[in-house]
Scaffold this motif. Sequence first.
Motif, PDB file in Angstrom:
ATOM      1  N   THR A  13       0.829  -1.204   0.000  1.00  0.00           N
ATOM      2  CA  THR A  13       0.000   0.000   0.000  1.00  0.00           C
ATOM      3  C   THR A  13       0.865   1.256   0.000  1.00  0.00           C
ATOM      4  O   THR A  13       0.360   2.367   0.117  1.00  0.00           O
ATOM      5  CB  THR A  13      -0.913   0.031   1.235  1.00  0.00           C
ATOM      6  N   GLY A  14       2.175   1.055  -0.091  1.00  0.00           N
ATOM      7  CA  GLY A  14       3.108   2.171  -0.078  1.00  0.00           C
ATOM      8  C   GLY A  14       3.480   2.650   1.309  1.00  0.00           C
ATOM      9  O   GLY A  14       4.272   3.571   1.462  1.00  0.00           O
ATOM     10  N   ALA A  15       2.937   2.004   2.347  1.00  0.00           N
ATOM     11  CA  ALA A  15       3.170   2.481   3.708  1.00  0.00           C
ATOM     12  C   ALA A  15       4.592   2.223   4.187  1.00  0.00           C
ATOM     13  O   ALA A  15       5.152   3.008   4.941  1.00  0.00           O
ATOM     14  CB  ALA A  15       2.184   1.819   4.663  1.00  0.00           C
ATOM     15  N   TYR A  16       5.174   1.097   3.752  1.00  0.00           N
ATOM     16  CA  TYR A  16       6.462   0.700   4.304  1.00  0.00           C
ATOM     17  C   TYR A  16       7.580   0.643   3.273  1.00  0.00           C
ATOM     18  O   TYR A  16       8.733   0.388   3.624  1.00  0.00           O
ATOM     19  CB  TYR A  16       6.334  -0.687   4.978  1.00  0.00           C
ATOM     20  N   ASP A  17       7.267   0.858   2.007  1.00  0.00           N
ATOM     21  CA  ASP A  17       8.302   0.690   0.988  1.00  0.00           C
ATOM     22  C   ASP A  17       8.524   1.950   0.160  1.00  0.00           C
ATOM     23  O   ASP A  17       9.029   1.887  -0.956  1.00  0.00           O
ATOM     24  CB  ASP A  17       7.993  -0.500   0.077  1.00  0.00           C
ATOM     25  N   ALA A  18       8.155   3.096   0.696  1.00  0.00           N
ATOM     26  CA  ALA A  18       8.384   4.348  -0.032  1.00  0.00           C
ATOM     27  C   ALA A  18       9.879   4.670  -0.066  1.00  0.00           C
ATOM     28  O   ALA A  18      10.604   4.425   0.889  1.00  0.00           O
ATOM     29  CB  ALA A  18       7.618   5.486   0.642  1.00  0.00           C
ATOM     30  N   ASN A  19      10.318   5.200  -1.192  1.00  0.00           N
ATOM     31  CA  ASN A  19      11.702   5.665  -1.345  1.00  0.00           C
ATOM     32  C   ASN A  19      12.727   4.564  -1.092  1.00  0.00           C
ATOM     33  O   ASN A  19      13.773   4.789  -0.489  1.00  0.00           O
ATOM     34  CB  ASN A  19      11.975   6.855  -0.404  1.00  0.00           C
ATOM     35  N   THR A  20      12.427   3.365  -1.551  1.00  0.00           N
ATOM     36  CA  THR A  20      13.370   2.260  -1.404  1.00  0.00           C
ATOM     37  C   THR A  20      13.633   1.624  -2.764  1.00  0.00           C
ATOM     38  O   THR A  20      12.821   1.715  -3.689  1.00  0.00           O
ATOM     39  CB  THR A  20      12.818   1.159  -0.472  1.00  0.00           C
ATOM     40  N   ILE A  21      14.782   0.971  -2.862  1.00  0.00           N
ATOM     41  CA  ILE A  21      15.034   0.076  -3.991  1.00  0.00           C
ATOM     42  C   ILE A  21      14.195  -1.175  -3.778  1.00  0.00           C
ATOM     43  O   ILE A  21      14.120  -1.706  -2.669  1.00  0.00           O
ATOM     44  CB  ILE A  21      16.529  -0.272  -4.063  1.00  0.00           C
ATOM     45  N   ASP A  22      13.541  -1.648  -4.822  1.00  0.00           N
ATOM     46  CA  ASP A  22      12.666  -2.814  -4.715  1.00  0.00           C
ATOM     47  C   ASP A  22      13.520  -4.072  -4.632  1.00  0.00           C
ATOM     48  O   ASP A  22      13.993  -4.585  -5.652  1.00  0.00           O
ATOM     49  CB  ASP A  22      11.728  -2.871  -5.922  1.00  0.00           C
ATOM     50  N   GLU A  23      13.704  -4.574  -3.418  1.00  0.00           N
ATOM     51  CA  GLU A  23      14.559  -5.748  -3.246  1.00  0.00           C
ATOM     52  C   GLU A  23      13.869  -7.043  -3.679  1.00  0.00           C
ATOM     53  O   GLU A  23      14.550  -8.041  -3.927  1.00  0.00           O
ATOM     54  CB  GLU A  23      15.045  -5.837  -1.800  1.00  0.00           C
ATOM     55  N   ASP A  24      12.540  -7.037  -3.793  1.00  0.00           N
ATOM     56  CA  ASP A  24      11.877  -8.181  -4.427  1.00  0.00           C
ATOM     57  C   ASP A  24      12.390  -8.359  -5.848  1.00  0.00           C
ATOM     58  O   ASP A  24      12.693  -9.483  -6.288  1.00  0.00           O
ATOM     59  CB  ASP A  24      10.363  -7.973  -4.470  1.00  0.00           C
ATOM     60  N   GLN A  25      12.497  -7.245  -6.569  1.00  0.00           N
ATOM     61  CA  GLN A  25      12.975  -7.309  -7.954  1.00  0.00           C
ATOM     62  C   GLN A  25      14.461  -7.678  -8.014  1.00  0.00           C
ATOM     63  O   GLN A  25      14.885  -8.388  -8.937  1.00  0.00           O
ATOM     64  CB  GLN A  25      12.722  -5.975  -8.662  1.00  0.00           C
ATOM     65  N   LEU A  26      15.236  -7.237  -7.055  1.00  0.00           N
ATOM     66  CA  LEU A  26      16.654  -7.622  -7.015  1.00  0.00           C
ATOM     67  C   LEU A  26      16.791  -9.126  -6.798  1.00  0.00           C
ATOM     68  O   LEU A  26      17.612  -9.779  -7.450  1.00  0.00           O
ATOM     69  CB  LEU A  26      17.389  -6.861  -5.909  1.00  0.00           C
ATOM     70  N   LEU A  27      15.989  -9.668  -5.884  1.00  0.00           N
ATOM     71  CA  LEU A  27      16.034 -11.112  -5.666  1.00  0.00           C
ATOM     72  C   LEU A  27      15.535 -11.851  -6.901  1.00  0.00           C
ATOM     73  O   LEU A  27      16.092 -12.898  -7.267  1.00  0.00           O
ATOM     74  CB  LEU A  27      15.199 -11.488  -4.445  1.00  0.00           C
ATOM     75  N   SER A  28      14.522 -11.316  -7.549  1.00  0.00           N
ATOM     76  CA  SER A  28      14.039 -11.924  -8.789  1.00  0.00           C
ATOM     77  C   SER A  28      15.154 -12.003  -9.831  1.00  0.00           C
ATOM     78  O   SER A  28      15.331 -13.035 -10.496  1.00  0.00           O
ATOM     79  CB  SER A  28      12.851 -11.119  -9.331  1.00  0.00           C
ATOM     80  N   GLN A  29      15.932 -10.926  -9.959  1.00  0.00           N
ATOM     81  CA  GLN A  29      17.032 -10.933 -10.928  1.00  0.00           C
ATOM     82  C   GLN A  29      18.108 -11.915 -10.516  1.00  0.00           C
ATOM     83  O   GLN A  29      18.707 -12.593 -11.372  1.00  0.00           O
ATOM     84  CB  GLN A  29      17.628  -9.520 -11.049  1.00  0.00           C
ATOM     85  N   VAL A  30      18.372 -12.028  -9.226  1.00  0.00           N
ATOM     86  CA  VAL A  30      19.343 -13.019  -8.740  1.00  0.00           C
ATOM     87  C   VAL A  30      18.912 -14.427  -9.150  1.00  0.00           C
ATOM     88  O   VAL A  30      19.713 -15.221  -9.670  1.00  0.00           O
ATOM     89  CB  VAL A  30      19.487 -12.920  -7.203  1.00  0.00           C
ATOM     90  N   LEU A  31      17.639 -14.755  -8.921  1.00  0.00           N
ATOM     91  CA  LEU A  31      17.152 -16.093  -9.260  1.00  0.00           C
ATOM     92  C   LEU A  31      17.163 -16.309 -10.774  1.00  0.00           C
ATOM     93  O   LEU A  31      17.478 -17.413 -11.247  1.00  0.00           O
ATOM     94  CB  LEU A  31      15.748 -16.290  -8.700  1.00  0.00           C
ATOM     95  N   LYS A  32      16.858 -15.262 -11.514  1.00  0.00           N
ATOM     96  CA  LYS A  32      16.921 -15.360 -12.975  1.00  0.00           C
ATOM     97  C   LYS A  32      18.348 -15.641 -13.425  1.00  0.00           C
ATOM     98  O   LYS A  32      18.588 -16.511 -14.278  1.00  0.00           O
ATOM     99  CB  LYS A  32      16.407 -14.063 -13.607  1.00  0.00           C
ATOM    100  N   ASP A  33      19.306 -14.925 -12.851  1.00  0.00           N
ATOM    101  CA  ASP A  33      20.713 -15.134 -13.193  1.00  0.00           C
ATOM    102  C   ASP A  33      21.167 -16.554 -12.853  1.00  0.00           C
ATOM    103  O   ASP A  33      22.045 -17.110 -13.529  1.00  0.00           O
ATOM    104  CB  ASP A  33      21.600 -14.130 -12.450  1.00  0.00           C
ATOM    105  N   LEU A  34      20.571 -17.129 -11.815  1.00  0.00           N
ATOM    106  CA  LEU A  34      20.930 -18.490 -11.402  1.00  0.00           C
ATOM    107  C   LEU A  34      20.143 -19.554 -12.173  1.00  0.00           C
ATOM    108  O   LEU A  34      20.326 -20.748 -11.936  1.00  0.00           O
ATOM    109  CB  LEU A  34      20.696 -18.666  -9.898  1.00  0.00           C
ATOM    110  N   GLY A  35      19.281 -19.117 -13.071  1.00  0.00           N
ATOM    111  CA  GLY A  35      18.507 -20.045 -13.880  1.00  0.00           C
ATOM    112  C   GLY A  35      17.374 -20.719 -13.134  1.00  0.00           C
ATOM    113  O   GLY A  35      16.953 -21.825 -13.516  1.00  0.00           O
ATOM    114  N   LEU A  36      16.833 -20.054 -12.106  1.00  0.00           N
ATOM    115  CA  LEU A  36      15.793 -20.650 -11.278  1.00  0.00           C
ATOM    116  C   LEU A  36      14.436 -20.011 -11.557  1.00  0.00           C
ATOM    117  O   LEU A  36      14.282 -18.791 -11.469  1.00  0.00           O
ATOM    118  CB  LEU A  36      16.152 -20.477  -9.800  1.00  0.00           C
TER     119      LEU A  36
END
Length: 293
Positions: A13-36
């Motif tokens: 809802t934007g309450a806790y993740d304002a002005n942050t790098i989206d670490e869900d997407q960073l983890l997604s890219q990590v898993l993509k790089d690992l072929g998972l």
Amino acid sequence: MTPHIAIVSYVSTGAYDANTIDEDQLLSQVLKDLGLAHQIVAWSDPEVDWSNFSHLMIKSVWDYFDYYPEFLAWMDQIQALGLPVLNDLDLIRWNSDKRYLLEIEAKGFPTIAGVLLEKGSTPDLDRILQKIKSDTLVIKPVVSGGAKNTLKIPVNRWDDFKEKVAQLLEMEDFLAQPFVKEVAEVGEYSLLFFNGSFSHAVLKTPAKEDFRVQHYFGGTIQAIQPGPELLVPAQRLMNEFGKGTLYGRVDGVLIDGVFHLMELELIEPYLFLGLTENALPNYKKAVSERLLG
């Protein structure tokens, strides 16, 4: 089963993740790089068939304390399926209630633990001050995050807040803790660990005239290189209480040169992956070790 990973997040809802790098997407890219193969899913989404996944990675369940009974029931459901979860759900359940701070303190670790105020009880300042030697108190729920329902109360103004505290205690248990002036004067240190090994650290400083270090309250964050006065006690805490974790964050302050634990974050800590060059590679290495062996 072919690896299929659930990155477990929440309905933002934007309450806790304002002005942050989206670490869900960073983890997604990590898993993509690992072929998972993977998906980002909200823990509370009733449409998710969790049995379709081989592993769950708890990442950003940042509203669990708003829906705590439902979150506990969800963990029971996942454990009944027997799915591997990082971090382990028994550990997350323990870490989700700030009574864990009292347990850590009882084992001899310097900790800003405080005094338990039980639901339905009458707040007793004399009882609180028997343990807490401070002219200012911080009152917070035992199940909370993001400084929700957190009060800063000067002891000499207790009578002005007593009724409010009593009203809050009608709903849930709270902790009364000392206000730590070092947080306002210097800041709170966060040391990040992956697979039990130190990765990187930051110093979180509250906005002027505030005591909350969270970025969404105007706090600032800077990368630091911790000395042994920070690293040694943080490692000891992880060794004792964070065994088997993929990730962990040790939050604390230095008081007269001694590290005091404020929070041991083993559920869904923000990992500050965008602040240092080594943070994301360290995380990727740890994820690879856990999922690919």
